[in-house]
Design an enzyme around this catalytic site. Structure first.
Site, PDB file in Angstrom:
ATOM      1  N   ARG A 114      -8.390 -27.639  18.840  1.00 46.06           N
ATOM      2  CA  ARG A 114      -7.839 -27.450  17.480  1.00 46.06           C
ATOM      3  C   ARG A 114      -8.845 -26.874  16.487  1.00 46.06           C
ATOM      4  O   ARG A 114      -8.657 -26.976  15.274  1.00 46.06           O
ATOM      5  CB  ARG A 114      -7.262 -28.760  16.924  1.00 46.06           C
ATOM      6  CG  ARG A 114      -6.149 -29.325  17.764  1.00 46.06           C
ATOM      7  CD  ARG A 114      -5.216 -30.183  16.932  1.00 46.06           C
ATOM      8  NE  ARG A 114      -4.107 -30.630  17.743  1.00 46.06           N
ATOM      9  CZ  ARG A 114      -4.105 -31.768  18.448  1.00 46.06           C
ATOM     10  NH1 ARG A 114      -5.129 -32.573  18.389  1.00 46.06           N
ATOM     11  NH2 ARG A 114      -3.064 -32.097  19.170  1.00 46.06           N
ATOM     12  N   LYS A 136     -10.146 -13.443  10.037  1.00 44.89           N
ATOM     13  CA  LYS A 136      -9.031 -13.020  10.896  1.00 44.89           C
ATOM     14  C   LYS A 136      -9.526 -13.024  12.340  1.00 44.89           C
ATOM     15  O   LYS A 136     -10.514 -12.362  12.653  1.00 44.89           O
ATOM     16  CB  LYS A 136      -8.554 -11.618  10.532  1.00 44.89           C
ATOM     17  CG  LYS A 136      -7.607 -11.581   9.356  1.00 44.89           C
ATOM     18  CD  LYS A 136      -6.981 -10.212   9.220  1.00 44.89           C
ATOM     19  CE  LYS A 136      -6.035 -10.158   8.044  1.00 44.89           C
ATOM     20  NZ  LYS A 136      -5.506  -8.796   7.823  1.00 44.89           N
ATOM     21  N   GLU A 178     -14.174   2.392   7.436  1.00 44.96           N
ATOM     22  CA  GLU A 178     -13.905   1.148   6.699  1.00 44.96           C
ATOM     23  C   GLU A 178     -14.706   1.108   5.397  1.00 44.96           C
ATOM     24  O   GLU A 178     -14.253   0.569   4.386  1.00 44.96           O
ATOM     25  CB  GLU A 178     -14.217  -0.083   7.570  1.00 44.96           C
ATOM     26  CG  GLU A 178     -13.330  -0.227   8.808  1.00 44.96           C
ATOM     27  CD  GLU A 178     -11.886  -0.684   8.495  1.00 44.96           C
ATOM     28  OE1 GLU A 178     -11.568  -0.958   7.327  1.00 44.96           O
ATOM     29  OE2 GLU A 178     -11.071  -0.737   9.441  1.00 44.96           O
ATOM     30  N   LYS A 220     -15.149  -7.317   0.127  1.00 36.86           N
ATOM     31  CA  LYS A 220     -14.274  -8.067   1.029  1.00 36.86           C
ATOM     32  C   LYS A 220     -14.263  -9.551   0.654  1.00 36.86           C
ATOM     33  O   LYS A 220     -13.208 -10.195   0.648  1.00 36.86           O
ATOM     34  CB  LYS A 220     -14.700  -7.871   2.485  1.00 36.86           C
ATOM     35  CG  LYS A 220     -13.798  -8.637   3.439  1.00 36.86           C
ATOM     36  CD  LYS A 220     -13.307  -7.858   4.584  1.00 36.86           C
ATOM     37  CE  LYS A 220     -12.229  -8.626   5.345  1.00 36.86           C
ATOM     38  NZ  LYS A 220     -12.074  -8.197   6.699  1.00 36.86           N
ATOM     39  N   GLU A 230      -3.688 -13.491   3.156  1.00 34.64           N
ATOM     40  CA  GLU A 230      -2.969 -12.216   3.024  1.00 34.64           C
ATOM     41  C   GLU A 230      -1.541 -12.394   2.517  1.00 34.64           C
ATOM     42  O   GLU A 230      -0.582 -11.880   3.104  1.00 34.64           O
ATOM     43  CB  GLU A 230      -2.981 -11.452   4.357  1.00 34.64           C
ATOM     44  CG  GLU A 230      -2.672  -9.967   4.155  1.00 34.64           C
ATOM     45  CD  GLU A 230      -2.890  -9.134   5.407  1.00 34.64           C
ATOM     46  OE1 GLU A 230      -4.051  -8.970   5.813  1.00 34.64           O
ATOM     47  OE2 GLU A 230      -1.899  -8.649   5.956  1.00 34.64           O
ATOM     48  N   ARG A 234      -4.806  -9.233  -0.435  1.00 37.11           N
ATOM     49  CA  ARG A 234      -5.553  -8.872   0.788  1.00 37.11           C
ATOM     50  C   ARG A 234      -4.909  -7.715   1.553  1.00 37.11           C
ATOM     51  O   ARG A 234      -5.575  -7.030   2.328  1.00 37.11           O
ATOM     52  CB  ARG A 234      -5.719 -10.112   1.688  1.00 37.11           C
ATOM     53  CG  ARG A 234      -6.621  -9.859   2.880  1.00 37.11           C
ATOM     54  CD  ARG A 234      -7.035 -11.109   3.606  1.00 37.11           C
ATOM     55  NE  ARG A 234      -7.860 -10.780   4.759  1.00 37.11           N
ATOM     56  CZ  ARG A 234      -8.565 -11.654   5.454  1.00 37.11           C
ATOM     57  NH1 ARG A 234      -8.570 -12.918   5.115  1.00 37.11           N
ATOM     58  NH2 ARG A 234      -9.285 -11.250   6.497  1.00 37.11           N
ATOM     59  N   ASN A 238      -5.406  -3.040   4.199  1.00 41.96           N
ATOM     60  CA  ASN A 238      -4.693  -2.353   5.280  1.00 41.96           C
ATOM     61  C   ASN A 238      -4.453  -0.875   4.999  1.00 41.96           C
ATOM     62  O   ASN A 238      -3.730  -0.209   5.744  1.00 41.96           O
ATOM     63  CB  ASN A 238      -3.358  -3.056   5.557  1.00 41.96           C
ATOM     64  CG  ASN A 238      -3.563  -4.481   6.021  1.00 41.96           C
ATOM     65  OD1 ASN A 238      -4.504  -4.755   6.753  1.00 41.96           O
ATOM     66  ND2 ASN A 238      -2.723  -5.393   5.567  1.00 41.96           N
ATOM     67  N   HIS A 241      -4.146   1.705   7.793  1.00 43.49           N
ATOM     68  CA  HIS A 241      -3.933   0.970   9.042  1.00 43.49           C
ATOM     69  C   HIS A 241      -2.527   1.123   9.611  1.00 43.49           C
ATOM     70  O   HIS A 241      -2.334   0.920  10.804  1.00 43.49           O
ATOM     71  CB  HIS A 241      -4.262  -0.511   8.849  1.00 43.49           C
ATOM     72  CG  HIS A 241      -5.744  -0.782   8.815  1.00 43.49           C
ATOM     73  ND1 HIS A 241      -6.576  -0.233   7.861  1.00 43.49           N
ATOM     74  CD2 HIS A 241      -6.549  -1.519   9.620  1.00 43.49           C
ATOM     75  CE1 HIS A 241      -7.813  -0.644   8.073  1.00 43.49           C
ATOM     76  NE2 HIS A 241      -7.831  -1.425   9.144  1.00 43.49           N
ATOM     77  N   HIS A 245      -3.018   2.089  13.193  1.00 48.55           N
ATOM     78  CA  HIS A 245      -2.626   1.228  14.327  1.00 48.55           C
ATOM     79  C   HIS A 245      -1.656   1.964  15.255  1.00 48.55           C
ATOM     80  O   HIS A 245      -1.713   1.809  16.477  1.00 48.55           O
ATOM     81  CB  HIS A 245      -1.978  -0.062  13.828  1.00 48.55           C
ATOM     82  CG  HIS A 245      -2.977  -1.098  13.396  1.00 48.55           C
ATOM     83  ND1 HIS A 245      -2.634  -2.212  12.673  1.00 48.55           N
ATOM     84  CD2 HIS A 245      -4.309  -1.196  13.591  1.00 48.55           C
ATOM     85  CE1 HIS A 245      -3.706  -2.949  12.439  1.00 48.55           C
ATOM     86  NE2 HIS A 245      -4.750  -2.352  12.979  1.00 48.55           N
ATOM     87  N   HIS A 258     -11.447   2.209  16.363  1.00 51.36           N
ATOM     88  CA  HIS A 258     -10.523   1.706  15.331  1.00 51.36           C
ATOM     89  C   HIS A 258     -10.697   2.441  13.988  1.00 51.36           C
ATOM     90  O   HIS A 258      -9.730   2.918  13.392  1.00 51.36           O
ATOM     91  CB  HIS A 258     -10.728   0.196  15.153  1.00 51.36           C
ATOM     92  CG  HIS A 258      -9.957  -0.380  14.010  1.00 51.36           C
ATOM     93  ND1 HIS A 258      -8.578  -0.454  13.998  1.00 51.36           N
ATOM     94  CD2 HIS A 258     -10.357  -0.888  12.803  1.00 51.36           C
ATOM     95  CE1 HIS A 258      -8.175  -0.985  12.859  1.00 51.36           C
ATOM     96  NE2 HIS A 258      -9.230  -1.255  12.114  1.00 51.36           N
TER      97      HIS A 258
HETATM   98  N1  GLY Z   1      -9.485  -6.105   8.280  1.00 52.06           N
HETATM   99  C1  GLY Z   1      -8.559  -6.458   7.280  1.00 52.06           C
HETATM  100  C2  GLY Z   1      -8.660  -7.869   6.833  1.00 52.06           C
HETATM  101  O1  GLY Z   1      -9.582  -8.571   7.205  1.00 52.06           O
HETATM  102  O2  GLY Z   1      -7.812  -8.328   6.116  1.00 52.06           O
END
Ligand code: GLY
Length: 351
Positions: A114, A136, A178, A220, A230, A234, A238, A241, A245, A258
Protein backbone atom coordinates in the site's frame (compact mmCIF):
# COMPACT_ATOMS: atom_id res chain seq x y z
CA UNK A 1 23.52 22.97 -4.39
CA UNK A 2 20.13 24.51 -5.27
CA UNK A 3 16.93 23.51 -3.51
CA UNK A 4 13.34 23.69 -4.77
CA UNK A 5 10.49 22.85 -2.38
CA UNK A 6 7.38 21.05 -3.57
CA UNK A 7 4.75 22.22 -1.06
CA UNK A 8 1.82 19.85 -0.70
CA UNK A 9 -0.97 19.37 1.85
CA UNK A 10 0.82 16.20 2.91
CA UNK A 11 4.27 14.85 2.13
CA UNK A 12 6.04 18.00 0.87
CA UNK A 13 9.57 17.36 -0.35
CA UNK A 14 12.76 18.92 -1.69
CA UNK A 15 14.33 18.76 -5.12
CA UNK A 16 18.12 19.05 -4.81
CA UNK A 17 19.92 20.29 -7.94
CA UNK A 18 23.63 20.57 -8.61
CA UNK A 19 26.56 19.34 -10.63
CA UNK A 20 28.28 16.35 -9.00
CA UNK A 21 25.60 15.55 -6.40
CA UNK A 22 25.92 11.83 -7.06
CA UNK A 23 29.39 11.94 -5.55
CA UNK A 24 27.62 12.46 -2.21
CA UNK A 25 24.91 9.86 -2.73
CA UNK A 26 25.61 8.02 0.50
CA UNK A 27 24.63 11.10 2.55
CA UNK A 28 21.90 12.40 0.29
CA UNK A 29 20.02 9.09 -0.03
CA UNK A 30 19.33 8.78 3.76
CA UNK A 31 19.14 5.02 4.35
CA UNK A 32 16.30 3.37 6.14
CA UNK A 33 17.46 0.53 8.43
CA UNK A 34 15.37 -1.93 6.37
CA UNK A 35 16.31 -3.69 3.12
CA UNK A 36 16.37 -0.92 0.50
CA UNK A 37 16.23 -1.19 -3.29
CA UNK A 38 17.59 0.59 -6.34
CA UNK A 39 15.66 0.16 -9.58
CA UNK A 40 17.57 1.09 -12.71
CA UNK A 41 18.01 -0.07 -16.30
CA UNK A 42 20.88 -1.86 -18.04
CA UNK A 43 22.13 1.22 -19.92
CA UNK A 44 22.13 3.50 -16.89
CA UNK A 45 23.67 0.79 -14.76
CA UNK A 46 26.53 0.40 -17.27
CA UNK A 47 27.08 4.17 -17.48
CA UNK A 48 26.62 5.30 -13.88
CA UNK A 49 26.37 2.10 -11.81
CA UNK A 50 29.65 3.06 -10.13
CA UNK A 51 27.88 5.90 -8.27
CA UNK A 52 25.56 3.29 -6.76
CA UNK A 53 28.44 1.30 -5.31
CA UNK A 54 28.37 3.73 -2.37
CA UNK A 55 24.97 2.24 -1.51
CA UNK A 56 26.24 -1.32 -1.14
CA UNK A 57 23.51 -2.45 1.26
CA UNK A 58 20.83 -1.73 -1.36
CA UNK A 59 19.51 -4.56 -3.56
CA UNK A 60 19.83 -3.51 -7.18
CA UNK A 61 17.08 -4.49 -9.63
CA UNK A 62 18.15 -3.91 -13.23
CA UNK A 63 15.46 -3.86 -15.94
CA UNK A 64 15.59 -3.73 -19.75
CA UNK A 65 15.72 -0.16 -21.06
CA UNK A 66 12.76 1.24 -23.01
CA UNK A 67 9.03 1.92 -22.84
CA UNK A 68 8.24 -1.84 -23.15
CA UNK A 69 9.38 -2.24 -19.55
CA UNK A 70 6.42 -0.18 -18.32
CA UNK A 71 4.32 -3.36 -18.27
CA UNK A 72 2.32 -5.47 -15.83
CA UNK A 73 4.84 -8.33 -16.27
CA UNK A 74 7.89 -6.24 -15.38
CA UNK A 75 5.97 -4.65 -12.48
CA UNK A 76 5.01 -8.09 -11.13
CA UNK A 77 8.58 -9.28 -11.50
CA UNK A 78 9.96 -6.34 -9.49
CA UNK A 79 7.35 -6.75 -6.75
CA UNK A 80 8.13 -10.48 -6.48
CA UNK A 81 11.83 -9.74 -6.11
CA UNK A 82 11.07 -7.17 -3.41
CA UNK A 83 8.94 -9.65 -1.49
CA UNK A 84 11.49 -12.44 -1.83
CA UNK A 85 14.30 -10.16 -0.68
CA UNK A 86 12.40 -9.04 2.40
CA UNK A 87 11.17 -5.54 1.58
CA UNK A 88 9.01 -4.17 4.41
CA UNK A 89 6.68 -1.15 4.66
CA UNK A 90 9.69 0.91 5.76
CA UNK A 91 11.98 -0.12 2.93
CA UNK A 92 12.98 2.60 0.51
CA UNK A 93 13.21 2.45 -3.28
CA UNK A 94 15.54 4.60 -5.35
CA UNK A 95 14.44 5.14 -8.95
CA UNK A 96 17.72 5.70 -10.80
CA UNK A 97 17.24 6.45 -14.48
CA UNK A 98 15.07 8.24 -17.02
CA UNK A 99 11.29 8.56 -17.29
CA UNK A 100 10.61 4.84 -17.76
CA UNK A 101 12.52 3.84 -14.63
CA UNK A 102 10.96 6.70 -12.62
CA UNK A 103 7.39 5.86 -13.66
CA UNK A 104 7.84 2.13 -13.11
CA UNK A 105 9.82 2.25 -9.85
CA UNK A 106 7.44 4.93 -8.56
CA UNK A 107 4.46 2.72 -9.38
CA UNK A 108 6.00 -0.31 -7.66
CA UNK A 109 6.62 1.89 -4.59
CA UNK A 110 3.04 3.17 -4.73
CA UNK A 111 1.48 -0.28 -4.61
CA UNK A 112 3.98 -2.36 -2.61
CA UNK A 113 2.31 -2.97 0.77
CA UNK A 114 0.00 0.00 0.00
CA UNK A 115 2.87 2.39 -0.55
CA UNK A 116 6.49 2.75 0.54
CA UNK A 117 8.86 5.74 0.27
CA UNK A 118 10.86 6.32 -2.89
CA UNK A 119 13.55 8.73 -4.05
CA UNK A 120 13.82 9.93 -7.63
CA UNK A 121 17.32 10.26 -9.11
CA UNK A 122 16.62 11.25 -12.71
CA UNK A 123 19.47 10.79 -15.16
CA UNK A 124 17.99 12.23 -18.38
CA UNK A 125 17.12 15.86 -19.08
CA UNK A 126 13.46 14.99 -19.61
CA UNK A 127 13.22 13.19 -16.28
CA UNK A 128 15.13 15.99 -14.50
CA UNK A 129 12.83 18.76 -15.72
CA UNK A 130 9.52 16.89 -15.73
CA UNK A 131 8.74 13.28 -14.94
CA UNK A 132 10.69 12.92 -11.66
CA UNK A 133 8.74 15.78 -10.07
CA UNK A 134 5.06 15.72 -9.17
CA UNK A 135 4.32 12.12 -8.21
CA UNK A 136 2.80 10.73 -11.40
CA UNK A 137 3.71 7.05 -11.55
CA UNK A 138 2.41 4.35 -13.86
CA UNK A 139 2.68 1.75 -16.56
CA UNK A 140 1.05 1.06 -19.94
CA UNK A 141 -1.66 -1.51 -20.66
CA UNK A 142 -2.93 -2.56 -24.12
CA UNK A 143 -0.99 0.37 -25.63
CA UNK A 144 -2.88 2.83 -23.43
CA UNK A 145 -0.05 4.99 -22.12
CA UNK A 146 0.10 5.36 -18.33
CA UNK A 147 -3.37 3.87 -18.10
CA UNK A 148 -2.54 2.07 -14.85
CA UNK A 149 -0.96 4.24 -12.19
CA UNK A 150 -1.08 6.20 -8.99
CA UNK A 151 -0.18 9.60 -7.64
CA UNK A 152 2.67 8.78 -5.29
CA UNK A 153 5.06 11.59 -4.44
CA UNK A 154 8.77 10.86 -3.97
CA UNK A 155 10.29 11.76 -0.60
CA UNK A 156 13.13 13.55 -2.37
CA UNK A 157 14.43 14.24 -5.89
CA UNK A 158 18.21 14.37 -6.43
CA UNK A 159 19.28 15.95 -9.73
CA UNK A 160 22.91 15.83 -10.84
CA UNK A 161 23.16 18.09 -13.89
CA UNK A 162 26.68 16.75 -14.50
CA UNK A 163 25.13 13.59 -15.97
CA UNK A 164 23.68 15.38 -18.97
CA UNK A 165 26.92 15.41 -20.98
CA UNK A 166 26.62 11.74 -21.89
CA UNK A 167 23.04 12.02 -23.17
CA UNK A 168 22.48 11.09 -26.84
CA UNK A 169 21.30 14.11 -28.86
CA UNK A 170 17.82 12.59 -29.37
CA UNK A 171 17.35 12.36 -25.60
CA UNK A 172 18.63 15.88 -25.12
CA UNK A 173 16.16 17.24 -27.68
CA UNK A 174 13.43 15.31 -25.92
CA UNK A 175 14.20 17.19 -22.70
CA UNK A 176 14.36 20.50 -24.56
CA UNK A 177 10.77 19.88 -25.70
CA UNK A 178 9.59 19.78 -22.08
CA UNK A 179 11.77 22.79 -21.16
CA UNK A 180 10.29 25.05 -23.82
CA UNK A 181 6.82 23.84 -22.84
CA UNK A 182 7.20 25.56 -19.43
CA UNK A 183 7.96 28.84 -21.15
CA UNK A 184 4.90 28.60 -23.38
CA UNK A 185 2.44 27.49 -20.70
CA UNK A 186 3.62 29.60 -17.76
CA UNK A 187 6.58 31.94 -18.15
CA UNK A 188 7.14 33.88 -21.36
CA UNK A 189 10.40 35.41 -20.02
CA UNK A 190 11.72 31.87 -19.63
CA UNK A 191 10.59 31.02 -23.20
CA UNK A 192 12.67 33.95 -24.47
CA UNK A 193 15.62 32.94 -22.27
CA UNK A 194 15.54 29.38 -23.67
CA UNK A 195 15.22 30.69 -27.25
CA UNK A 196 18.22 33.04 -26.72
CA UNK A 197 20.33 30.30 -25.16
CA UNK A 198 19.26 27.30 -27.21
CA UNK A 199 22.73 26.61 -28.62
CA UNK A 200 24.21 26.53 -25.10
CA UNK A 201 21.39 24.28 -23.89
CA UNK A 202 22.02 21.89 -26.79
CA UNK A 203 25.62 21.64 -25.57
CA UNK A 204 24.53 21.24 -21.94
CA UNK A 205 26.63 24.28 -21.02
CA UNK A 206 27.34 23.80 -17.34
CA UNK A 207 27.07 27.53 -16.63
CA UNK A 208 23.40 27.60 -17.48
CA UNK A 209 22.02 24.05 -17.10
CA UNK A 210 21.57 24.20 -13.30
CA UNK A 211 19.50 27.39 -13.77
CA UNK A 212 17.46 25.92 -16.65
CA UNK A 213 16.69 22.72 -14.73
CA UNK A 214 15.95 24.68 -11.55
CA UNK A 215 13.52 27.07 -13.29
CA UNK A 216 11.64 24.11 -14.82
CA UNK A 217 11.44 22.41 -11.42
CA UNK A 218 10.24 25.66 -9.80
CA UNK A 219 7.44 26.02 -12.34
CA UNK A 220 6.44 22.38 -12.05
CA UNK A 221 6.57 22.55 -8.23
CA UNK A 222 4.34 25.65 -8.27
CA UNK A 223 1.78 24.00 -10.55
CA UNK A 224 1.79 20.69 -8.64
CA UNK A 225 1.53 22.50 -5.28
CA UNK A 226 -1.63 24.22 -6.50
CA UNK A 227 -3.18 21.16 -8.15
CA UNK A 228 -1.53 17.91 -7.09
CA UNK A 229 -4.11 15.53 -8.62
CA UNK A 230 -4.67 17.32 -11.96
CA UNK A 231 -8.16 18.58 -11.27
CA UNK A 232 -7.56 21.86 -13.13
CA UNK A 233 -4.36 23.89 -13.43
CA UNK A 234 -2.02 20.87 -13.76
CA UNK A 235 -3.66 20.02 -17.09
CA UNK A 236 -1.62 22.84 -18.67
CA UNK A 237 1.42 20.55 -18.43
CA UNK A 238 -0.24 18.48 -21.15
CA UNK A 239 0.37 21.06 -23.89
CA UNK A 240 1.63 19.16 -26.94
CA UNK A 241 0.73 15.82 -25.36
CA UNK A 242 -2.62 15.08 -27.07
CA UNK A 243 -1.02 14.91 -30.51
CA UNK A 244 2.31 13.81 -28.99
CA UNK A 245 0.85 10.72 -27.27
CA UNK A 246 -1.03 9.81 -30.49
CA UNK A 247 2.25 9.97 -32.44
CA UNK A 248 3.99 7.79 -29.88
CA UNK A 249 1.12 5.28 -29.99
CA UNK A 250 0.76 5.12 -33.76
CA UNK A 251 4.50 4.44 -34.11
CA UNK A 252 4.43 1.78 -31.38
CA UNK A 253 6.60 3.91 -29.06
CA UNK A 254 9.61 3.17 -31.26
CA UNK A 255 10.12 6.20 -33.51
CA UNK A 256 10.00 9.25 -31.24
CA UNK A 257 11.51 9.95 -27.85
CA UNK A 258 8.65 11.28 -25.69
CA UNK A 259 9.77 14.91 -25.81
CA UNK A 260 10.26 14.76 -29.59
CA UNK A 261 6.64 13.71 -29.97
CA UNK A 262 5.69 16.55 -27.62
CA UNK A 263 7.63 19.06 -29.77
CA UNK A 264 5.70 17.93 -32.86
CA UNK A 265 2.50 17.97 -30.79
CA UNK A 266 3.13 21.56 -29.61
CA UNK A 267 3.84 22.58 -33.20
CA UNK A 268 0.53 21.28 -34.56
CA UNK A 269 -1.49 22.27 -31.50
CA UNK A 270 -0.21 25.85 -31.99
CA UNK A 271 -1.37 25.69 -35.62
CA UNK A 272 -4.76 24.44 -34.35
CA UNK A 273 -4.97 27.42 -31.98
CA UNK A 274 -4.20 29.70 -34.94
CA UNK A 275 -6.93 28.11 -37.04
CA UNK A 276 -9.40 28.54 -34.19
CA UNK A 277 -8.38 32.18 -33.95
CA UNK A 278 -7.64 31.96 -30.23
CA UNK A 279 -3.97 32.94 -30.37
CA UNK A 280 -2.25 36.07 -31.64
CA UNK A 281 -0.69 35.34 -35.08
CA UNK A 282 2.65 36.97 -34.26
CA UNK A 283 3.04 35.06 -31.01
CA UNK A 284 2.04 31.78 -32.72
CA UNK A 285 4.73 32.45 -35.35
CA UNK A 286 7.30 32.93 -32.58
CA UNK A 287 6.44 29.50 -31.11
CA UNK A 288 6.36 27.80 -34.51
CA UNK A 289 9.71 29.30 -35.60
CA UNK A 290 11.37 28.14 -32.43
CA UNK A 291 10.00 24.58 -32.66
CA UNK A 292 10.82 24.37 -36.37
CA UNK A 293 14.38 25.50 -35.65
CA UNK A 294 15.04 22.53 -33.36
CA UNK A 295 15.71 20.37 -36.41
CA UNK A 296 13.15 17.64 -35.78
CA UNK A 297 11.23 16.17 -38.73
CA UNK A 298 7.80 17.73 -38.18
CA UNK A 299 6.09 15.94 -41.05
CA UNK A 300 3.10 13.83 -39.93
CA UNK A 301 1.49 13.32 -43.37
CA UNK A 302 2.26 9.58 -43.31
CA UNK A 303 -0.13 8.92 -40.43
CA UNK A 304 -3.81 8.37 -41.33
CA UNK A 305 -5.88 11.09 -39.69
CA UNK A 306 -8.55 8.63 -38.51
CA UNK A 307 -5.98 6.49 -36.76
CA UNK A 308 -4.42 9.54 -35.09
CA UNK A 309 -7.86 10.60 -33.83
CA UNK A 310 -8.50 7.07 -32.51
CA UNK A 311 -5.26 7.23 -30.56
CA UNK A 312 -6.35 10.57 -29.11
CA UNK A 313 -9.64 9.02 -28.03
CA UNK A 314 -7.68 6.62 -25.79
CA UNK A 315 -6.33 9.51 -23.70
CA UNK A 316 -7.34 9.42 -20.05
CA UNK A 317 -7.81 13.21 -19.98
CA UNK A 318 -10.85 12.99 -22.27
CA UNK A 319 -14.31 13.54 -20.84
CA UNK A 320 -17.60 12.27 -22.29
CA UNK A 321 -15.96 11.18 -25.55
CA UNK A 322 -14.48 14.66 -26.07
CA UNK A 323 -10.76 15.03 -26.59
CA UNK A 324 -8.83 17.48 -24.42
CA UNK A 325 -6.35 19.88 -26.04
CA UNK A 326 -4.23 22.45 -24.25
CA UNK A 327 -3.72 25.35 -26.66
CA UNK A 328 -1.69 28.57 -26.47
CA UNK A 329 -3.73 31.76 -26.18
CA UNK A 330 -1.19 34.43 -25.29
CA UNK A 331 2.35 34.86 -23.96
CA UNK A 332 2.87 32.43 -21.08
CA UNK A 333 -0.76 31.31 -21.13
CA UNK A 334 -2.67 28.30 -22.47
CA UNK A 335 -6.25 27.03 -22.11
CA UNK A 336 -8.09 23.73 -22.41
CA UNK A 337 -10.30 23.18 -25.44
CA UNK A 338 -12.46 20.03 -25.67
CA UNK A 339 -13.21 18.72 -29.17
CA UNK A 340 -15.51 16.00 -30.55
CA UNK A 341 -13.82 13.44 -32.81
CA UNK A 342 -15.34 15.20 -35.84
CA UNK A 343 -13.72 18.48 -34.77
CA UNK A 344 -10.38 16.75 -34.33
CA UNK A 345 -10.67 15.21 -37.81
CA UNK A 346 -11.44 18.64 -39.25
CA UNK A 347 -8.45 20.33 -37.64
CA UNK A 348 -5.93 17.50 -38.10
CA UNK A 349 -6.75 16.97 -41.77
CA UNK A 350 -6.31 20.68 -42.46
CA UNK A 351 -2.93 21.00 -40.72
N1 GLY B 1 4.16 15.35 -17.03
C1 GLY B 1 2.96 16.03 -16.72
C2 GLY B 1 2.62 16.04 -15.28
O1 GLY B 1 3.42 15.63 -14.45
O2 GLY B 1 1.54 16.42 -14.92
Amino acid sequence: MEKVRVNLKENSYNILIGKGLLGDLENLAEHSPEQNFIITDKNINALYGNYLDALDSYERIVIEPGEQSKSIDVTANILKQMLEKGASRRSKVIAFGGGVVGDLAGFCSAIYMRGIPFVQIPTTLLAQVDSSVGGKTGINLLHYKNSIGAFHQPVKVIIDTGLLHTLPYKELLSGIGEIIKYGIIYDYEFFKYVARNIEKIKKCDEDIMPYVVKRCCEIKAEIVSRDEKEEGLRKILNFGHTIGHALEGITDFSKYAHGEAVIIGMYYETIMAKKMGIVDEEYAAEILNFLDGLGIDLNIDDYPVLELADWMLKDKKNVGGKISFILPVKEGMVKEQMLEKSGVLYYISSL
